[in-house]
Design a protein around this motif. Structure first.
Motif, PDB file in Angstrom:
ATOM      1  N   VAL A  18      -3.858   6.403   0.922  1.00 13.46           N
ATOM      2  CA  VAL A  18      -4.592   5.148   1.084  1.00 13.46           C
ATOM      3  C   VAL A  18      -5.245   5.153   2.461  1.00 13.46           C
ATOM      4  O   VAL A  18      -4.557   5.236   3.480  1.00 13.46           O
ATOM      5  CB  VAL A  18      -3.659   3.937   0.936  1.00 13.46           C
ATOM      6  N   LEU A  40       0.822  -1.209   0.000  1.00 19.56           N
ATOM      7  CA  LEU A  40       0.000   0.000   0.000  1.00 19.56           C
ATOM      8  C   LEU A  40       0.859   1.262   0.000  1.00 19.56           C
ATOM      9  O   LEU A  40       0.485   2.278  -0.595  1.00 19.56           O
ATOM     10  CB  LEU A  40      -0.944  -0.019   1.202  1.00 19.56           C
ATOM     11  N   VAL A  73      -0.396   6.032   4.216  1.00 17.52           N
ATOM     12  CA  VAL A  73      -1.301   4.903   4.420  1.00 17.52           C
ATOM     13  C   VAL A  73      -1.856   5.003   5.829  1.00 17.52           C
ATOM     14  O   VAL A  73      -1.088   5.164   6.797  1.00 17.52           O
ATOM     15  CB  VAL A  73      -0.571   3.560   4.222  1.00 17.52           C
TER      16      VAL A  73
END
Length: 312
Positions: free
Chosen positions: A227, A217, A296
């Protein structure tokens, strides 16, 4: 600069563009590389590893050979490419028993057969310890790069999330997996998903998860997006093995070697994706979405970037 100071990711970023064709179907540094042959993309992927670094407790040469083909095939299938065949490069100590080498190749051949592709030979070399390289060849009309736009949805394909991480944890802690057959199966005999090929046309991007979900990710975020994870799959056996939700989340995020795929889905393609996955029996889990920014996050909290580093 020494490699241990540079780090694997920065090294790859410098190496990937060298000699890479400008009109390639995928950008340099993606899960696989290739060239156009008419209207088809022909892709190639090579993986290599030391036997001692991947052989978990109880894992013999058959399973290690299987895992080598699985690792290569996973990268190709994440690009929506059907494997055509595989080759092996074997590095073997001269005093190794013949039976060991045969089992190693038999495992690779069986995994290749399950994926509908033959094992096409390779090369043998003398070495101080057992090592293996696997090259896989594949083709597709719709090569799928690592790509995402704000507003896209994130799905996780497959059901090995956290299970392989649990098996790796068991290996280092000396724990038995006798009570967790699905965890053992996921780690010893993972088979990448040919069903992914049925999703062509519904996805904006796709990434192989072998580096661990968190690292994968973060690689997606490097494309210039944020993300946001809303939830992660917590399988009952992973929860039972881990003993708590927090420990299970750790296994899902940082386990690695799942050979599953992270899928980026435009909102307008979600209904079609779910119908396609249901038709072929592919498990999907909606994990979150892509936004503007970088980084993330899981439920608003930053997800640290860490994972396996080969040069440190």
């Amino acid at each position: 600069m020494r490699l241990k100071d540079l780090g694997e990711r920065r090294l790859l970023a410098r190496l990937a563009p060298l000699g890479y064709p400008e009109d390639a179907p995928l950008p340099p540094g993606d899960d696989a590389g290739g060239v156009w042959v008419g209207e088809e993309a022909w892709l190639l992927k090579t993986d290599g590893f030391l036997y001692r670094e991947v052989a978990l407790d109880g894992m013999g040469p058959f399973a290690v050979g299987w895992r080598g083909v699985a690792a290569t095939a996973s990268d190709l299938l994440a690009k929506m490419a059907r494997p055509l065949g595989f080759t092996l490069g074997l590095f073997l100590p001269p005093d190794l028993e013949e039976a060991f080498a045969l089992e190693l190749v038999q495992g690779a051949a069986e995994a290749a057969r399950r994926l509908g592709a033959p094992l096409l030979g390779g090369d043998t070399n003398a070495a101080s310890e057992v090592a293996l390289t696997v090259s896989g060849f594949a083709r597709t009309r719709t090569p799928l790069p690592r790509r995402a736009l704000p507003g896209d949805l994130l799905y996780l394909a497959g059901d090995r999330w956290g299970r392989v991480g649990a098996a790796i944890r068991a290996h280092y802690q000396g724990r038995s997996l006798e009570a967790f057959p699905a965890i053992r199966q996921a780690a010893f005999y993972p088979l990448p998903r040919l069903e992914l090929l049925a999703l062509a046309g519904s996805l904006r991007g796709s990434l192989d998860s072998s580096d661990g979900l968190a690292e994968t990710l973060w690689q997606l975020s490097e494309l210039g997006v944020r993300v946001d994870l809303e939830a992660l799959p917590l399988l009952p056996d992973v929860l039972a093995f881990a003993g708590s939700e927090a420990a299970a989340l750790e296994l899902v995020l940082y386990g690695g070697e799942e050979f599953e795929a992270v899928l980026v889905v435009p909102p307008e393609g979600e209904a079609q994706l779910l119908a396609q996955a249901k038709a072929v029996g592919l498990p999907l889990f909606r994990a979150g979405r892509v936004g503007e920014g970088r980084g993330v996050y899981l439920r608003g909290e930053p997800v640290p970037r860490r994972g396996y580093e080969r040069f440190r």
